[in-house]
Write a protein that holds these residues in place. Structure first.
Motif, mmCIF file in Angstrom:
data_model
loop_
_atom_site.group_PDB
_atom_site.id
_atom_site.type_symbol
_atom_site.label_atom_id
_atom_site.label_comp_id
_atom_site.label_asym_id
_atom_site.label_seq_id
_atom_site.Cartn_x
_atom_site.Cartn_y
_atom_site.Cartn_z
ATOM 1 N N ASN A 193 43.804 50.214 37.572
ATOM 2 C CA ASN A 193 42.812 51.247 37.912
ATOM 3 C C ASN A 193 41.408 50.807 37.510
ATOM 4 N N TYR A 194 41.281 50.190 36.336
ATOM 5 C CA TYR A 194 39.970 49.706 35.895
ATOM 6 C C TYR A 194 39.457 48.598 36.821
ATOM 7 N N GLN A 195 40.368 47.743 37.271
ATOM 8 C CA GLN A 195 39.957 46.671 38.179
ATOM 9 C C GLN A 195 39.496 47.231 39.519
ATOM 10 N N GLN A 196 40.162 48.277 39.992
ATOM 11 C CA GLN A 196 39.716 48.923 41.228
ATOM 12 C C GLN A 196 38.346 49.576 41.036
ATOM 13 N N SER A 197 38.154 50.188 39.876
ATOM 14 C CA SER A 197 36.856 50.798 39.576
ATOM 15 C C SER A 197 35.768 49.731 39.494
ATOM 16 N N TYR A 198 36.121 48.594 38.906
ATOM 17 C CA TYR A 198 35.153 47.497 38.810
ATOM 18 C C TYR A 198 34.740 47.021 40.204
ATOM 19 N N ALA A 199 35.740 46.875 41.089
ATOM 20 C CA ALA A 199 35.415 46.445 42.453
ATOM 21 C C ALA A 199 34.507 47.463 43.147
ATOM 22 N N PHE A 200 34.746 48.732 42.901
ATOM 23 C CA PHE A 200 33.918 49.780 43.509
ATOM 24 C C PHE A 200 32.487 49.730 42.969
ATOM 25 N N VAL A 201 32.371 49.570 41.639
ATOM 26 C CA VAL A 201 31.038 49.499 41.032
ATOM 27 C C VAL A 201 30.309 48.244 41.498
ATOM 28 N N GLU A 202 31.055 47.167 41.675
ATOM 29 C CA GLU A 202 30.451 45.926 42.153
ATOM 30 C C GLU A 202 29.869 46.104 43.551
ATOM 31 N N GLN A 203 30.565 46.816 44.410
ATOM 32 C CA GLN A 203 30.047 47.095 45.759
ATOM 33 C C GLN A 203 28.781 47.938 45.684
#
Length: 461
Positions: A193-203
């Protein structure tokens, strides 16, 4: 003259009846309240009494039942307890054998001659039977035998206690291993979940909708969760090792359970739980047998003040010719009654009696301490029953609230209404609450196991 004869006959009857000088045994009163304090919410209605239960009906999970059965076959502590029972039984038989007549046979041959070659060699053959018997008028041998008999019974209860403790330790170790697996699974799921959040924040950083601070915060929680995963993996490895040590074999490890709803059958208690139920616990029964043995030792110590009588008789034959060894002319008999009367031994008998009495008093204190400890074990488990249940219910409601909070925080962050730190706080709280909820469920399982064992582990199996 008539009174003297009457006294003599009475004395003989008393002596031949093996008078026991051990104090009359009386079970000490329970040093605890007569009943446990139970609230209605902590009771579980039952169609059968607690005495009809056993560990095979208490544990529902087939995996834990399989591991308990395997431990009961292979655990070295249980094997050692069984050997101690055999040792105590053999010791009792050795001591008890002294109460009965002892019959021994012997034979020998002797050759005698001079050093010169012309001297004749003489031969002498002999054989005999010896019978000896101690008249245990004052019960010394009887009480010594009774003490070892009670110690034998105590060893049987000690074995039963090891049996119950092994079931408790294996089940707790099993649920601890399952807890470690579940906590590791939650940590890995949280990392995803944190990795998905990181990808979202990166976008969002690419589009300019967020700041570098948010991306660093997202990266920080990822690394923190990886450290948590490494810690949980170490805990799982230790839990696996502890379980295999109890099993006594290094076989396959338990798989993670798909359904956690059916683990234990709660201990079924009557509406009024009397404290004398504790007398069925093996450790308390062991302490009572030790108390009975101490009583018998006092009887043996008292008997040492009185005379002891032993009878020895035998048949023997001797002859220079082996063929005539068993003819009537070569045989003879003997009868030797012996009376031993203690007169002066520098206070040894008094000291032995004092020692036996002090040890008996220690046994009483030990018995009372065992009951008080058992009462506390049951009372603690009963008091935690309702408390843990209430904590789980409140923690579950808090967990559900946090999931809603996280969803709203993510929505507000997407719309730019809050900073990313609000999302991180909600995610961390949700993760911590999941771990706490697992810990509480494990504590509930362990507490129910402790209650089951505190009541004697069921009265069957």
């Amino acid at each position: 003259m008539f009174k003297l004869k009457q006294l003599t006959v009475s004395t003989v009857l008393i002596l031949t009846g093996c008078v026991s000088l051990a104090p009359e045994y009386s079970r000490p009163a329970l040093p605890v309240p007569q009943q446990f304090s139970l609230s209605r919410t902590s009771l579980v209605p039952a169609s059968a009494g607690y005495q009809d239960s056993g560990w095979r009906t208490f544990f529902v999970d087939p995996q834990v039942r399989r591991f308990i059965a395997e431990a009961l076959r292979n655990n070295p502590d249980l094997k050692m307890a069984a050997l101690k029972v055999e040792e105590a039984q053999a010791q009792y038989k050795v001591t008890d054998a002294d109460r009965y007549p002892q019959l021994n046979a012997s034979s020998d041959a002797s050759y005698q001659g001079g050093l010169k070659g012309n001297s004749a060699t003489t031969k002498e053959y002999s054989a005999g039977l010896d019978l000896s018997f101690d008249l245990d008028f004052f019960g010394r041998l009887k009480n010594m035998s009774e003490a070892d008999r009670q110690n034998y019974f105590a060893s049987q209860e000690a074995q039963r206690n090891v049996h119950i403790l092994l079931i408790s330790n294996v089940s707790q170790s099993y649920y601890n291993q399952q807890l470690a697996q579940a906590q590791l699974a939650i940590a890995k799921e949280t990392l995803q979940n944190y990795q998905q959040s990181y990808a979202f924040v990166e976008q969002q950083l690419v589009t300019g909708s967020t700041t570098v601070l948010a991306i660093e915060q997202a990266r920080g929680v990822i690394e923190s969760t990886r450290a948590e995963i490494a810690s949980r993996e170490g805990q799982l490895a230790q839990a696996n090792n502890a379980l295999q040590l109890l099993l006594g074999v290094y076989s396959g490890l338990p798989a993670a359970r798909a359904d956690e709803s059916a683990d234990l059958n709660p201990v079924r208690l009557p509406p009024n739980l009397p404290s004398n139920l504790l007398l069925q616990r093996p450790d308390i029964m062991e302490a009572e047998h030790q108390l009975r043995a101490a009583n018998a030792n006092i009887g043996a110590a008292r008997a040492a003040f009185f005379p002891s009588i032993s009878l020895t008789s035998g048949l023997s034959a001797s002859s220079s010719d082996l063929s005539s060894l068993f003819t009537p002319g070569s045989g003879m008999w003997n009868f030797v009654p012996e009376i031993y009367l203690p007169i002066f031994n520098a206070g040894r008998n008094e000291a032995n009696l004092t020692l036996a009495q002090v040890r008996q008093q220690q046994s009483v204190v030990n018995y009372e301490q065992k009951i008080q400890t058992a009462f506390k074990d049951v009372a603690d488990a009963l008091s935690l029953r309702e408390s843990i249940s209430g904590q789980i219910s409140a923690q579950q409601r808090y967990f559900n609230s946090l999931k809603i909070t996280l969803q709203r925080a993510r929505g507000l962050y997407t719309n730019g209404a809050v900073s990313y730190i609000e999302v991180l706080d909600a995610e961390r709280s949700l993760f911590a609450t999941q771990q706490t909820l697992l810990d509480l469920k494990y504590s509930q399982q362990v507490n129910e196991i402790k209650l089951f064992n505190a009541l004697g582990g069921g009265w069957i199996e």
